[in-house]
Scaffold this motif. Structure first.
Motif, PDB file in Angstrom:
ATOM      1  N   THR A 153       0.825  -1.200   0.000  1.00 27.14           N
ATOM      2  CA  THR A 153       0.000   0.000   0.000  1.00 27.14           C
ATOM      3  C   THR A 153       0.861   1.252   0.000  1.00 27.14           C
ATOM      4  N   VAL A 154       1.925   1.234   0.773  1.00 25.76           N
ATOM      5  CA  VAL A 154       2.791   2.398   0.936  1.00 25.76           C
ATOM      6  C   VAL A 154       4.239   1.992   0.664  1.00 25.76           C
ATOM      7  N   GLY A 155       4.950   2.811  -0.085  1.00 26.31           N
ATOM      8  CA  GLY A 155       6.396   2.649  -0.213  1.00 26.31           C
ATOM      9  C   GLY A 155       6.878   1.808  -1.362  1.00 26.31           C
ATOM     10  N   LYS A 156       5.972   1.267  -2.191  1.00 26.23           N
ATOM     11  CA  LYS A 156       6.438   0.334  -3.218  1.00 26.23           C
ATOM     12  C   LYS A 156       7.270   1.013  -4.299  1.00 26.23           C
ATOM     13  N   SER A 157       6.939   2.255  -4.662  1.00 27.97           N
ATOM     14  CA  SER A 157       7.711   2.939  -5.699  1.00 27.97           C
ATOM     15  C   SER A 157       9.117   3.266  -5.221  1.00 27.97           C
ATOM     16  N   THR A 158       9.228   3.782  -3.993  1.00 25.39           N
ATOM     17  CA  THR A 158      10.551   4.074  -3.437  1.00 25.39           C
ATOM     18  C   THR A 158      11.362   2.793  -3.284  1.00 25.39           C
ATOM     19  N   THR A 159      10.715   1.733  -2.820  1.00 23.96           N
ATOM     20  CA  THR A 159      11.415   0.461  -2.650  1.00 23.96           C
ATOM     21  C   THR A 159      11.898  -0.068  -3.990  1.00 23.96           C
ATOM     22  N   LEU A 160      11.064   0.048  -5.021  1.00 25.65           N
ATOM     23  CA  LEU A 160      11.509  -0.378  -6.346  1.00 25.65           C
ATOM     24  C   LEU A 160      12.682   0.470  -6.815  1.00 25.65           C
ATOM     25  N   GLY A 161      12.649   1.771  -6.534  1.00 31.22           N
ATOM     26  CA  GLY A 161      13.780   2.625  -6.890  1.00 31.22           C
ATOM     27  C   GLY A 161      15.058   2.185  -6.211  1.00 31.22           C
ATOM     28  N   ALA A 173      13.619 -15.582  14.369  1.00 33.69           N
ATOM     29  CA  ALA A 173      14.476 -16.497  13.605  1.00 33.69           C
ATOM     30  C   ALA A 173      14.240 -16.399  12.105  1.00 33.69           C
ATOM     31  N   ASN A 174      13.055 -15.912  11.684  1.00 29.20           N
ATOM     32  CA  ASN A 174      12.740 -15.825  10.257  1.00 29.20           C
ATOM     33  C   ASN A 174      13.207 -14.528   9.611  1.00 29.20           C
ATOM     34  N   LEU A 175      13.726 -13.586  10.414  1.00 32.56           N
ATOM     35  CA  LEU A 175      14.184 -12.323   9.867  1.00 32.56           C
ATOM     36  C   LEU A 175      15.453 -12.507   9.035  1.00 32.56           C
ATOM     37  N   LYS A 176      15.495 -11.875   7.885  1.00 31.34           N
ATOM     38  CA  LYS A 176      16.693 -11.857   7.052  1.00 31.34           C
ATOM     39  C   LYS A 176      17.415 -10.519   7.153  1.00 31.34           C
ATOM     40  N   VAL A 177      16.634  -9.437   7.210  1.00 30.82           N
ATOM     41  CA  VAL A 177      17.185  -8.090   7.352  1.00 30.82           C
ATOM     42  C   VAL A 177      16.400  -7.386   8.446  1.00 30.82           C
ATOM     43  N   ARG A 178      17.099  -6.680   9.326  1.00 22.77           N
ATOM     44  CA  ARG A 178      16.400  -6.015  10.418  1.00 22.77           C
ATOM     45  C   ARG A 178      16.932  -4.609  10.646  1.00 22.77           C
ATOM     46  N   LEU A 179      16.049  -3.761  11.204  1.00 19.89           N
ATOM     47  CA  LEU A 179      16.413  -2.417  11.628  1.00 19.89           C
ATOM     48  C   LEU A 179      16.779  -2.469  13.104  1.00 19.89           C
ATOM     49  N   VAL A 180      17.944  -1.933  13.432  1.00 23.01           N
ATOM     50  CA  VAL A 180      18.415  -1.902  14.820  1.00 23.01           C
ATOM     51  C   VAL A 180      18.594  -0.447  15.242  1.00 23.01           C
ATOM     52  N   LYS A 181      17.950  -0.067  16.346  1.00 22.83           N
ATOM     53  CA  LYS A 181      18.086   1.286  16.893  1.00 22.83           C
ATOM     54  C   LYS A 181      19.076   1.256  18.049  1.00 22.83           C
ATOM     55  N   HIS A 182      20.101   2.096  17.947  1.00 26.94           N
ATOM     56  CA  HIS A 182      21.190   2.071  18.915  1.00 26.94           C
ATOM     57  C   HIS A 182      21.109   3.188  19.943  1.00 26.94           C
ATOM     58  N   GLY A 183      20.071   4.026  19.861  1.00 25.73           N
ATOM     59  CA  GLY A 183      19.940   5.139  20.785  1.00 25.73           C
ATOM     60  C   GLY A 183      20.520   6.423  20.233  1.00 25.73           C
ATOM     61  N   VAL A 220      17.387   9.168   1.725  1.00 27.17           N
ATOM     62  CA  VAL A 220      15.988   9.581   1.863  1.00 27.17           C
ATOM     63  C   VAL A 220      15.583   9.577   3.336  1.00 27.17           C
ATOM     64  N   PRO A 221      14.779  10.589   3.777  1.00 27.14           N
ATOM     65  CA  PRO A 221      14.477  10.727   5.209  1.00 27.14           C
ATOM     66  C   PRO A 221      13.388   9.785   5.683  1.00 27.14           C
ATOM     67  N   GLY A 222      13.344   9.578   7.003  1.00 27.38           N
ATOM     68  CA  GLY A 222      12.235   8.864   7.624  1.00 27.38           C
ATOM     69  C   GLY A 222      12.521   7.407   7.937  1.00 27.38           C
ATOM     70  N   GLU A 223      11.997   6.961   9.095  1.00 27.77           N
ATOM     71  CA  GLU A 223      12.154   5.560   9.488  1.00 27.77           C
ATOM     72  C   GLU A 223      11.501   4.634   8.477  1.00 27.77           C
ATOM     73  N   HIS A 224      10.387   5.076   7.870  1.00 26.52           N
ATOM     74  CA  HIS A 224       9.709   4.218   6.889  1.00 26.52           C
ATOM     75  C   HIS A 224      10.632   3.876   5.729  1.00 26.52           C
ATOM     76  N   ASN A 225      11.530   4.797   5.374  1.00 22.19           N
ATOM     77  CA  ASN A 225      12.455   4.506   4.288  1.00 22.19           C
ATOM     78  C   ASN A 225      13.560   3.533   4.701  1.00 22.19           C
ATOM     79  N   LEU A 226      13.817   3.427   5.999  1.00 13.17           N
ATOM     80  CA  LEU A 226      14.735   2.385   6.462  1.00 13.17           C
ATOM     81  C   LEU A 226      14.096   1.006   6.279  1.00 13.17           C
ATOM     82  N   PHE A 227      12.799   0.918   6.522  1.00 13.63           N
ATOM     83  CA  PHE A 227      12.104  -0.350   6.274  1.00 13.63           C
ATOM     84  C   PHE A 227      12.020  -0.638   4.772  1.00 13.63           C
ATOM     85  N   ASN A 228      11.800   0.413   3.964  1.00 18.91           N
ATOM     86  CA  ASN A 228      11.840   0.219   2.517  1.00 18.91           C
ATOM     87  C   ASN A 228      13.197  -0.332   2.085  1.00 18.91           C
TER      88      ASN A 228
END
Length: 481
Positions: free
Chosen positions: A124-132, A266-276, A303-311
Motif C-alpha cells: 500500500t505504501v512505499g512500493k515505488s521508493t522500494t523499487l527505486g 528467527a525468520n528475519l533476514k534483514v532487520r532495523l536496529v536502533k542504537h539510541g 531519503v528521510p524517515g524511518e519508513h524509508n529504512l524499512f523500505n
C-alpha cells in the motif's frame, strides 16, 4: 501460464479500452501494431482531454472512438486490452464476455512473453521508493555481481509509469526485470495464473476500497503476487503485519519466505536496529542461523524517515534473494537519492524546506511522511479525491504535528473538520497554488512545508505527477520571494 504463439496478434482486431495518460496503453498499442494487429482505441474522455497521449501516437494506423464507447468495438473484436482503471463491472466488458471476446491488459501481455527473471514489489505504501532502491542496487550489481551470477542486464518498469512491453524482444532469459505492481494489475494476474520469481510485500493497509469493495478483496488481489509462485521462488515481507500474514499463508509450499523488520525473530533476514541517540543501522543474516552482520548505517541512506529504512530493508532482502552481495546492496542503497513526488525536496529558501510528497495517495502514506519531521515544525497541505478511505487517524496526526494544515479537494472539508475537532489549526483552500501562497506568508526559518495529501489526485489533477508539478511551480513562484 501458456505463452501465446509469436504470430498470435497478426490480423487480429483488438480494442484498447481506456487510453489515459499513464503510458501502459500507449506501449500496448505500439507493440500490438508492430505485431500486425488492427487497433481501435476507445475512451470516455474526449480528444481534448487526451491530447498528450494522442500526440505520442501521432502518425500510427489507429482508429479512435473517443468521448464514449461503441458496442461494436467490444462485440466484434478478437481481444480487448483493458486499462487497469476501467471498472470490472463495466457493461461493455460484460458485452464482450458474453460474446466470448478475450480480455487482457498491458501487464499480462508483457508477462506472457517476458523471458527474464521477474522481481515484483507491491504494497500500500512505499512500493515505488522500494523499487527505486532495488533498481539502484541492480545497477550497482551489473558490473560487479552479475557476471558471477550468470546475469546480463537489469530492467525496471510497471506501475511506476514505465511500460517494458515495447522492449520485450530485447529482454533475455539471463536478465532481471524489476516491476512495481498495483492491486489492479495483480487482480488481473489471476487470468494468466502468474506470480514473479521474487515477490516483495511492503505493507497492507485499507486502500482502493472504491474499486475492491472490501479490505479482504483488496488483500486477495495483492495475494496474486505469491499465489502462483513455483518451488525455488522467494517471498519477502515485513514481519508483524497482520494483513501481510494473510497473504503469506497463501504462499505455496517450497517457496522460500524471508522477512524484514525489527526484533530477533528467527525468520528475519534483514532487520532495523536502533542504537539510541538517533543512531540506527540495518543488519542481515548471511545464512540461516548465522550471527547478524552490519549491512549499512542509517545515516548512509539519503531519503528521510524511518519508513524509508524499512523500505531499504525490504529492497535489501529482495536483492540478497537474487544472490547480490551485501557490499553491493549497501553501495546501491548509498547511491539512491529518492524519487520525484516522494518526500522530494523541491526547494530550500531562507532556511525553509519545501517537500513534494504528492505520491502520498493514502492516509497511511501521509502519516508516514509526517513522522519524517519534528512535530511542530511543519505546515502541511492535504486532501484530494475521495477513495472511501478513513481519514480520521490522518486528521488527528495532522492536528498533533502541524502548525497549520491547508485542506483541499473532495475530502478537504471532512478532513478539516477532523483536524479542528482534534484541536489543530486548519484552513480550507480552493487550490493548491493558494495553499502554497498562504504557507509562504507564515512559514518561519527552520520549518518545513509538506505536500502529503493522503488522498488521490483525480478530483483536481490528471494524476499525482501533475499535482506534484503544480506544487513545485507554486513553490518556485511564492517561496523565492
Amino acid at each position: 501460464m501458456t505463452p501465446l504463439p509469436p504470430d498470435y496478434f497478426a490480423g487480429k482486431k483488438i480494442t484498447i479500452m481506456g487510453l489515459g495518460h499513464f503510458g501502459g496503453q500507449i506501449a500496448a498499442i505500439r507493440y500490438l501494431l508492430h505485431q500486425g494487429a488492427i487497433i481501435t482505441v476507445t475512451d470516455i474522455a474526449t480528444e481534448d482531454k487526451l491530447k498528450d497521449s494522442l500526440e505520442l501516437l501521432k502518425g500510427l494506423d489507429v482508429t479512435y472512438h473517443l468521448g464514449g464507447h461503441l458496442e461494436s468495438d467490444f462485440v466484434d473484436a478478437d481481444m480487448i486490452v483493458v486499462s487497469p482503471a476501467v471498472p470490472k463491472d463495466s457493461r461493455y466488458l460484460k458485452l464482450a464476455a458474453q460474446k466470448g471476446v478475450s480480455l487482457t491488459c498491458e501487464m499480462n501481455l508483457f508477462l506472457d512473453r517476458c523471458r527474464g527473471k521477474v522481481v515484483a514489489v507491491t504494497g500500500t505504501v512505499g512500493k515505488s521508493t522500494t523499487l527505486g532502491m532495488i533498481e539502484s542496487i541492480l545497477q550497482a550489481a551489473e558490473q560487479t555481481d552479475f557476471p558471477a551470477l550468470g546475469l546480463r542486464k537489469s530492467w525496471c518498469g510497471g506501475n511506476i509509469g514505465k511500460s517494458l512491453l515495447e522492449v520485450i524482444a530485447d529482454i533475455q532469459p539471463n536478465d532481471i526485470v524489476a516491476l512495481e505492481l498495483s492491486s489492479f494489475q495483480l487482480d488481473d494476474l489471476a487470468e494468466i495464473e502468474y506470480s514473479p520469481d521474487v515477490a516483495l510485500l511492503t505493507n497492507i493497509y485499507p486502500n482502493h476500497l472504491d474499486r475492491h469493495g472490501t479490505l479482504d478483496n483488496y488483500i486477495d488481489a495483492k495475494a496474486n503476487i505469491t499465489r502462483f509462485q513455483q518451488p525455488g521462488d522467494y517471498l519477502i515481507s515485513r514481519i508483524g503485519d497482520e494483513n501481510l500474514e494473510k497473504i503469506c499463508d497463501l504462499c505455496p509450499p517450497q517457496v522460500t519466505q524471508w522477512y524484514f523488520g525489527e526484533g530477533d525473530d528467527a525468520n528475519l533476514k534483514v532487520r532495523l536496529v536502533k542504537h539510541g541517540e538517533g543512531h540506527a543501522s540495518l543488519e542481515y543474516r548471511p545464512r540461516e542461523g548465522a550471527e547478524w552482520e552490519k549491512l549499512i548505517d542509517a545515516s548512509e541512506i539519503y531519503v528521510p524517515g524511518e519508513h524509508n529504512l524499512f523500505n531499504a530493508a525490504g529492497a535489501a532482502g529482495t536483492c540478497l534473494a537474487i544472490g547480490i552481495s551485501a557490499a553491493t546492496v549497501a553501495r546501491g542503497l548509498q547511491n539512491f537519492k529518492g524519487l520525484p513526488d516522494r518526500l522530494q525536496l523541491v526547494g530550500q529558501y531562507g532556511q525553509v524546506r519545501w517537500y513534494n510528497d504528492s505520491k502520498s495517495t493514502t492516509p497511511e502514506s501521509g502519516m508516514v511522511a509526517l513522522k519524517s519531521f519534528e512535530p511542530g515544525t511543519m505546515i502541511a497541505i492535504a486532501g484530494g479525491y475521495d477513495k472511501g478511505s478513513d481519514l480520521t487517524a490522518f486528521g488527528r496526526q495532522l492536528a498533533a504535528c502541524c502548525r497549520i494544515t491547508y485542506c483541499l479537494g473532495q475530502t478537504g472539508p471532512n478532513l478539516a473538520a477532523t483536524i479542528h475537532a482534534a484541536g489543530g489549526a486548519v484552513e480550507n483552500v480552493e487550490s493548491l497554488e493558494e495553499a502554497v501562497r498562504q504557507a509562504a506568508e507564515i512559514v518561519q526559518p527552520g520549518q518545513v512545508v509538506l505536500l502529503s495529501p493522503g488522498c488521490a489526485s483525480w478530483d483536481m489533477f490528471e494524476n499525482y505527477q501533475h499535482r506534484g508539478r503544480i506544487f513545485t511551480q507554486a513553490v518556485e513562484k511564492y517561496a523565492r520571494k
